[in-house]
Design a protein around this motif. Structure first.
Motif, short mmCIF file in Angstrom:
data_model
loop_
_atom_site.label_atom_id
_atom_site.label_comp_id
_atom_site.label_asym_id
_atom_site.label_seq_id
_atom_site.Cartn_x
_atom_site.Cartn_y
_atom_site.Cartn_z
N UNK A 72 30.74 14.93 86.61
CA UNK A 72 31.73 15.59 87.61
C UNK A 72 32.72 14.98 88.46
N UNK A 73 32.26 13.62 88.63
CA UNK A 73 33.28 12.64 89.29
C UNK A 73 34.40 12.70 88.21
N UNK A 74 34.06 12.48 86.94
CA UNK A 74 35.34 12.44 85.99
C UNK A 74 36.11 13.54 85.94
N UNK A 75 35.56 14.76 85.86
CA UNK A 75 36.28 16.04 85.96
C UNK A 75 37.15 16.11 87.51
N UNK A 76 36.45 15.87 88.49
CA UNK A 76 37.44 15.63 90.00
C UNK A 76 38.64 14.62 89.87
N UNK A 77 38.41 13.50 89.20
CA UNK A 77 39.48 12.78 89.26
C UNK A 77 40.65 13.33 88.22
N UNK A 78 40.26 13.83 87.15
CA UNK A 78 40.96 14.24 86.06
C UNK A 78 41.94 15.46 86.73
N UNK A 79 41.18 16.46 87.71
CA UNK A 79 41.88 17.59 88.30
C UNK A 79 42.91 17.04 89.08
N UNK A 80 42.32 15.94 90.01
CA UNK A 80 43.46 15.54 90.77
C UNK A 80 44.60 14.66 90.30
N UNK A 81 44.53 13.88 89.02
CA UNK A 81 45.58 13.27 88.35
C UNK A 81 46.39 14.57 87.80
N UNK A 82 45.72 15.52 87.26
CA UNK A 82 46.72 16.68 86.75
C UNK A 82 47.50 17.46 87.73
N UNK A 83 46.80 17.62 88.75
CA UNK A 83 47.67 17.85 89.93
C UNK A 83 48.95 17.04 90.07
N UNK A 102 40.61 5.39 85.97
CA UNK A 102 39.94 6.21 85.02
C UNK A 102 39.43 5.42 83.53
N UNK A 103 40.46 4.65 83.36
CA UNK A 103 40.37 3.78 82.11
C UNK A 103 39.21 2.75 82.48
N UNK A 104 39.34 2.27 83.63
CA UNK A 104 38.19 1.23 84.07
C UNK A 104 36.90 2.02 83.91
N UNK A 105 36.47 3.04 84.34
CA UNK A 105 35.37 3.82 84.29
C UNK A 105 35.29 4.21 82.80
N UNK A 106 36.14 4.49 81.86
CA UNK A 106 35.84 4.77 80.71
C UNK A 106 35.39 3.50 79.81
N UNK A 107 36.07 2.39 80.08
CA UNK A 107 35.57 1.13 79.68
C UNK A 107 34.17 0.59 79.94
N UNK A 152 37.53 10.97 76.55
CA UNK A 152 38.23 12.01 76.03
C UNK A 152 39.31 12.33 77.06
N UNK A 153 38.76 12.61 78.34
CA UNK A 153 39.50 12.91 79.49
C UNK A 153 40.79 11.95 79.68
N UNK A 154 40.44 10.69 79.70
CA UNK A 154 41.27 9.81 79.78
C UNK A 154 42.41 9.96 78.85
N UNK A 155 42.09 10.02 77.57
CA UNK A 155 43.05 9.85 76.36
C UNK A 155 44.04 11.34 76.75
N UNK A 156 43.34 12.40 76.90
CA UNK A 156 44.22 13.67 77.11
C UNK A 156 44.71 13.67 78.51
N UNK A 157 44.57 13.07 79.34
CA UNK A 157 45.33 12.80 80.68
C UNK A 157 46.19 12.03 80.40
N UNK A 158 46.13 10.69 79.80
CA UNK A 158 47.17 9.79 79.65
C UNK A 158 48.20 10.60 78.66
N UNK A 159 48.06 11.37 77.77
CA UNK A 159 48.92 12.09 76.84
C UNK A 159 49.80 12.94 77.65
N UNK A 160 49.20 13.72 78.42
CA UNK A 160 49.70 14.55 79.49
C UNK A 160 50.80 13.89 80.22
N UNK A 161 50.28 12.90 80.93
CA UNK A 161 51.24 12.11 81.64
C UNK A 161 52.24 11.36 80.93
N UNK A 162 51.94 11.10 79.65
CA UNK A 162 53.33 10.40 78.87
C UNK A 162 54.22 11.66 78.54
N UNK A 163 53.87 12.71 78.36
CA UNK A 163 54.75 13.70 77.95
C UNK A 163 55.45 14.14 79.03
#
Length: 292
Positions: A41-52, A104-109, A124-135
């Motif tokens: 749940x914490x990971x999803x909240x962070x990813x949602x905030x980053x995607x915002x 998020x990378x530190x948490x995934x590591x 998975x969320x870190x990789x997908x979010x990083x790809x979105x941010x790169x685009x």
């Protein structure tokens, strides 16, 4: 995994419920979610905030493109300020995304040692979010490059029109300082100078108009004075005639007074002589009378 057979217990409970008697009370207890559920749940909240923030970066990129496609962008200061504000907001959002991605990378590591669902979801969320941010970042940089290329092209065109000799380093410095309106500034400066000269000419014209009005008033005053003099000319001539006659009479009166003074002196002398003669005659008569 073996499970307990609770069929007899359930039938007993069902029979008791049908008879209207509750023999046992079944308590339902909510168990706390496991720890990996909280991590997910914490990971999803962070990813949602980053995607915002990434969505905000995309919105700023679209705003930049819309402002840049406006025909009056290069001459409208308000549109240029809006684009600069969008770039500043995009930079702030990018910094936030970078910081959140590091966390998020530190948490995934940290969860790389274990292979549970929370760790896999975090990676998975870190990789997908990083790809979105790169685009999103690539689209933002492409929009910035387009704006910079158009500004550089406009600057070269203005340099050609103004017949200036500027090196590439100076051109880049002008572009970095956001001073790309050389020709427009020259036109504005010339326009401002022409307006200043026009204001000076208008002020002088107004002053000359006031002087001309004052001279007209003076001319009208002299014309009225000449008309009054012409109207009073007969009276002036009559006064002058009588003044000349009075001068003549004054001169003649002086001569008459002088003659009167001489005549009066002669008359007084004659009168004195007669008185003396009479006195002498009376004295002689008295003397004769006395003697005889």
């Amino acid at each position: 995994m073996r499970s307990k057979d609770r069929l007899a217990e359930l039938r007993h409970l069902a029979n008791g419920a049908a008879a209207g008697v509750y023999h046992d009370t079944v308590e339902l207890q909510l168990k706390e979610p496991p720890a990996h559920h909280a991590d997910i749940e914490h990971t999803f909240n962070e990813v949602e905030r980053i995607r915002g923030w990434i969505h905000q970066l995309d919105n700023n990129t679209q705003l930049m493109r819309r402002l840049h496609t406006d025909p009056t962008f290069h001459t409208n200061k308000q549109l240029q300020e809006q684009l600069e504000s969008a770039v500043t907001a995009s930079n702030a959002a990018g910094l936030k995304v970078c910081g959140a991605l590091r966390q998020l990378e530190a948490s995934a590591s940290a969860g790389a040692a274990r292979n549970d669902a929370a760790a896999r979801i975090a990676r998975l969320q870190y990789a997908a979010t990083r790809h979105l941010y790169a685009d999103a970042l690539a689209r933002h940089h492409a929009a910035l490059d387009t704006v910079r290329h158009d500004q550089l092209h406009l600057l070269h065109q203005q340099i050609k029109l103004t017949n200036l000799t500027i090196s590439d380093e100076e051109c880049q410095s002008l572009l970095d300082s956001n001073n790309i309106s050389l020709f427009v500034d020259n036109v504005k400066a010339e326009t401002a100078e022409a307006r200043r000269l026009l204001r000076d000419v208008e002020a002088r014209h107004a002053e000359l108009a006031r002087v001309e009005a004052a001279l007209t008033d003076v001319r009208d005053l002299f014309a009225q004075l000449a008309h009054l003099v012409a109207a009073q000319q007969d009276h002036v001539d009559s006064v002058e005639y009588y003044a000349l006659q009075a001068s003549d009479h004054v001169g003649a009166g002086g001569g008459h007074l002088l003659k009167g003074t001489v005549s009066r002196t002669k008359a007084r002398k004659k009168k004195m002589g007669l008185v003396v003669c009479l006195v002498v005659g009376v004295a002689v008569v008295l003397l004769v009378l006395i003697v005889t």
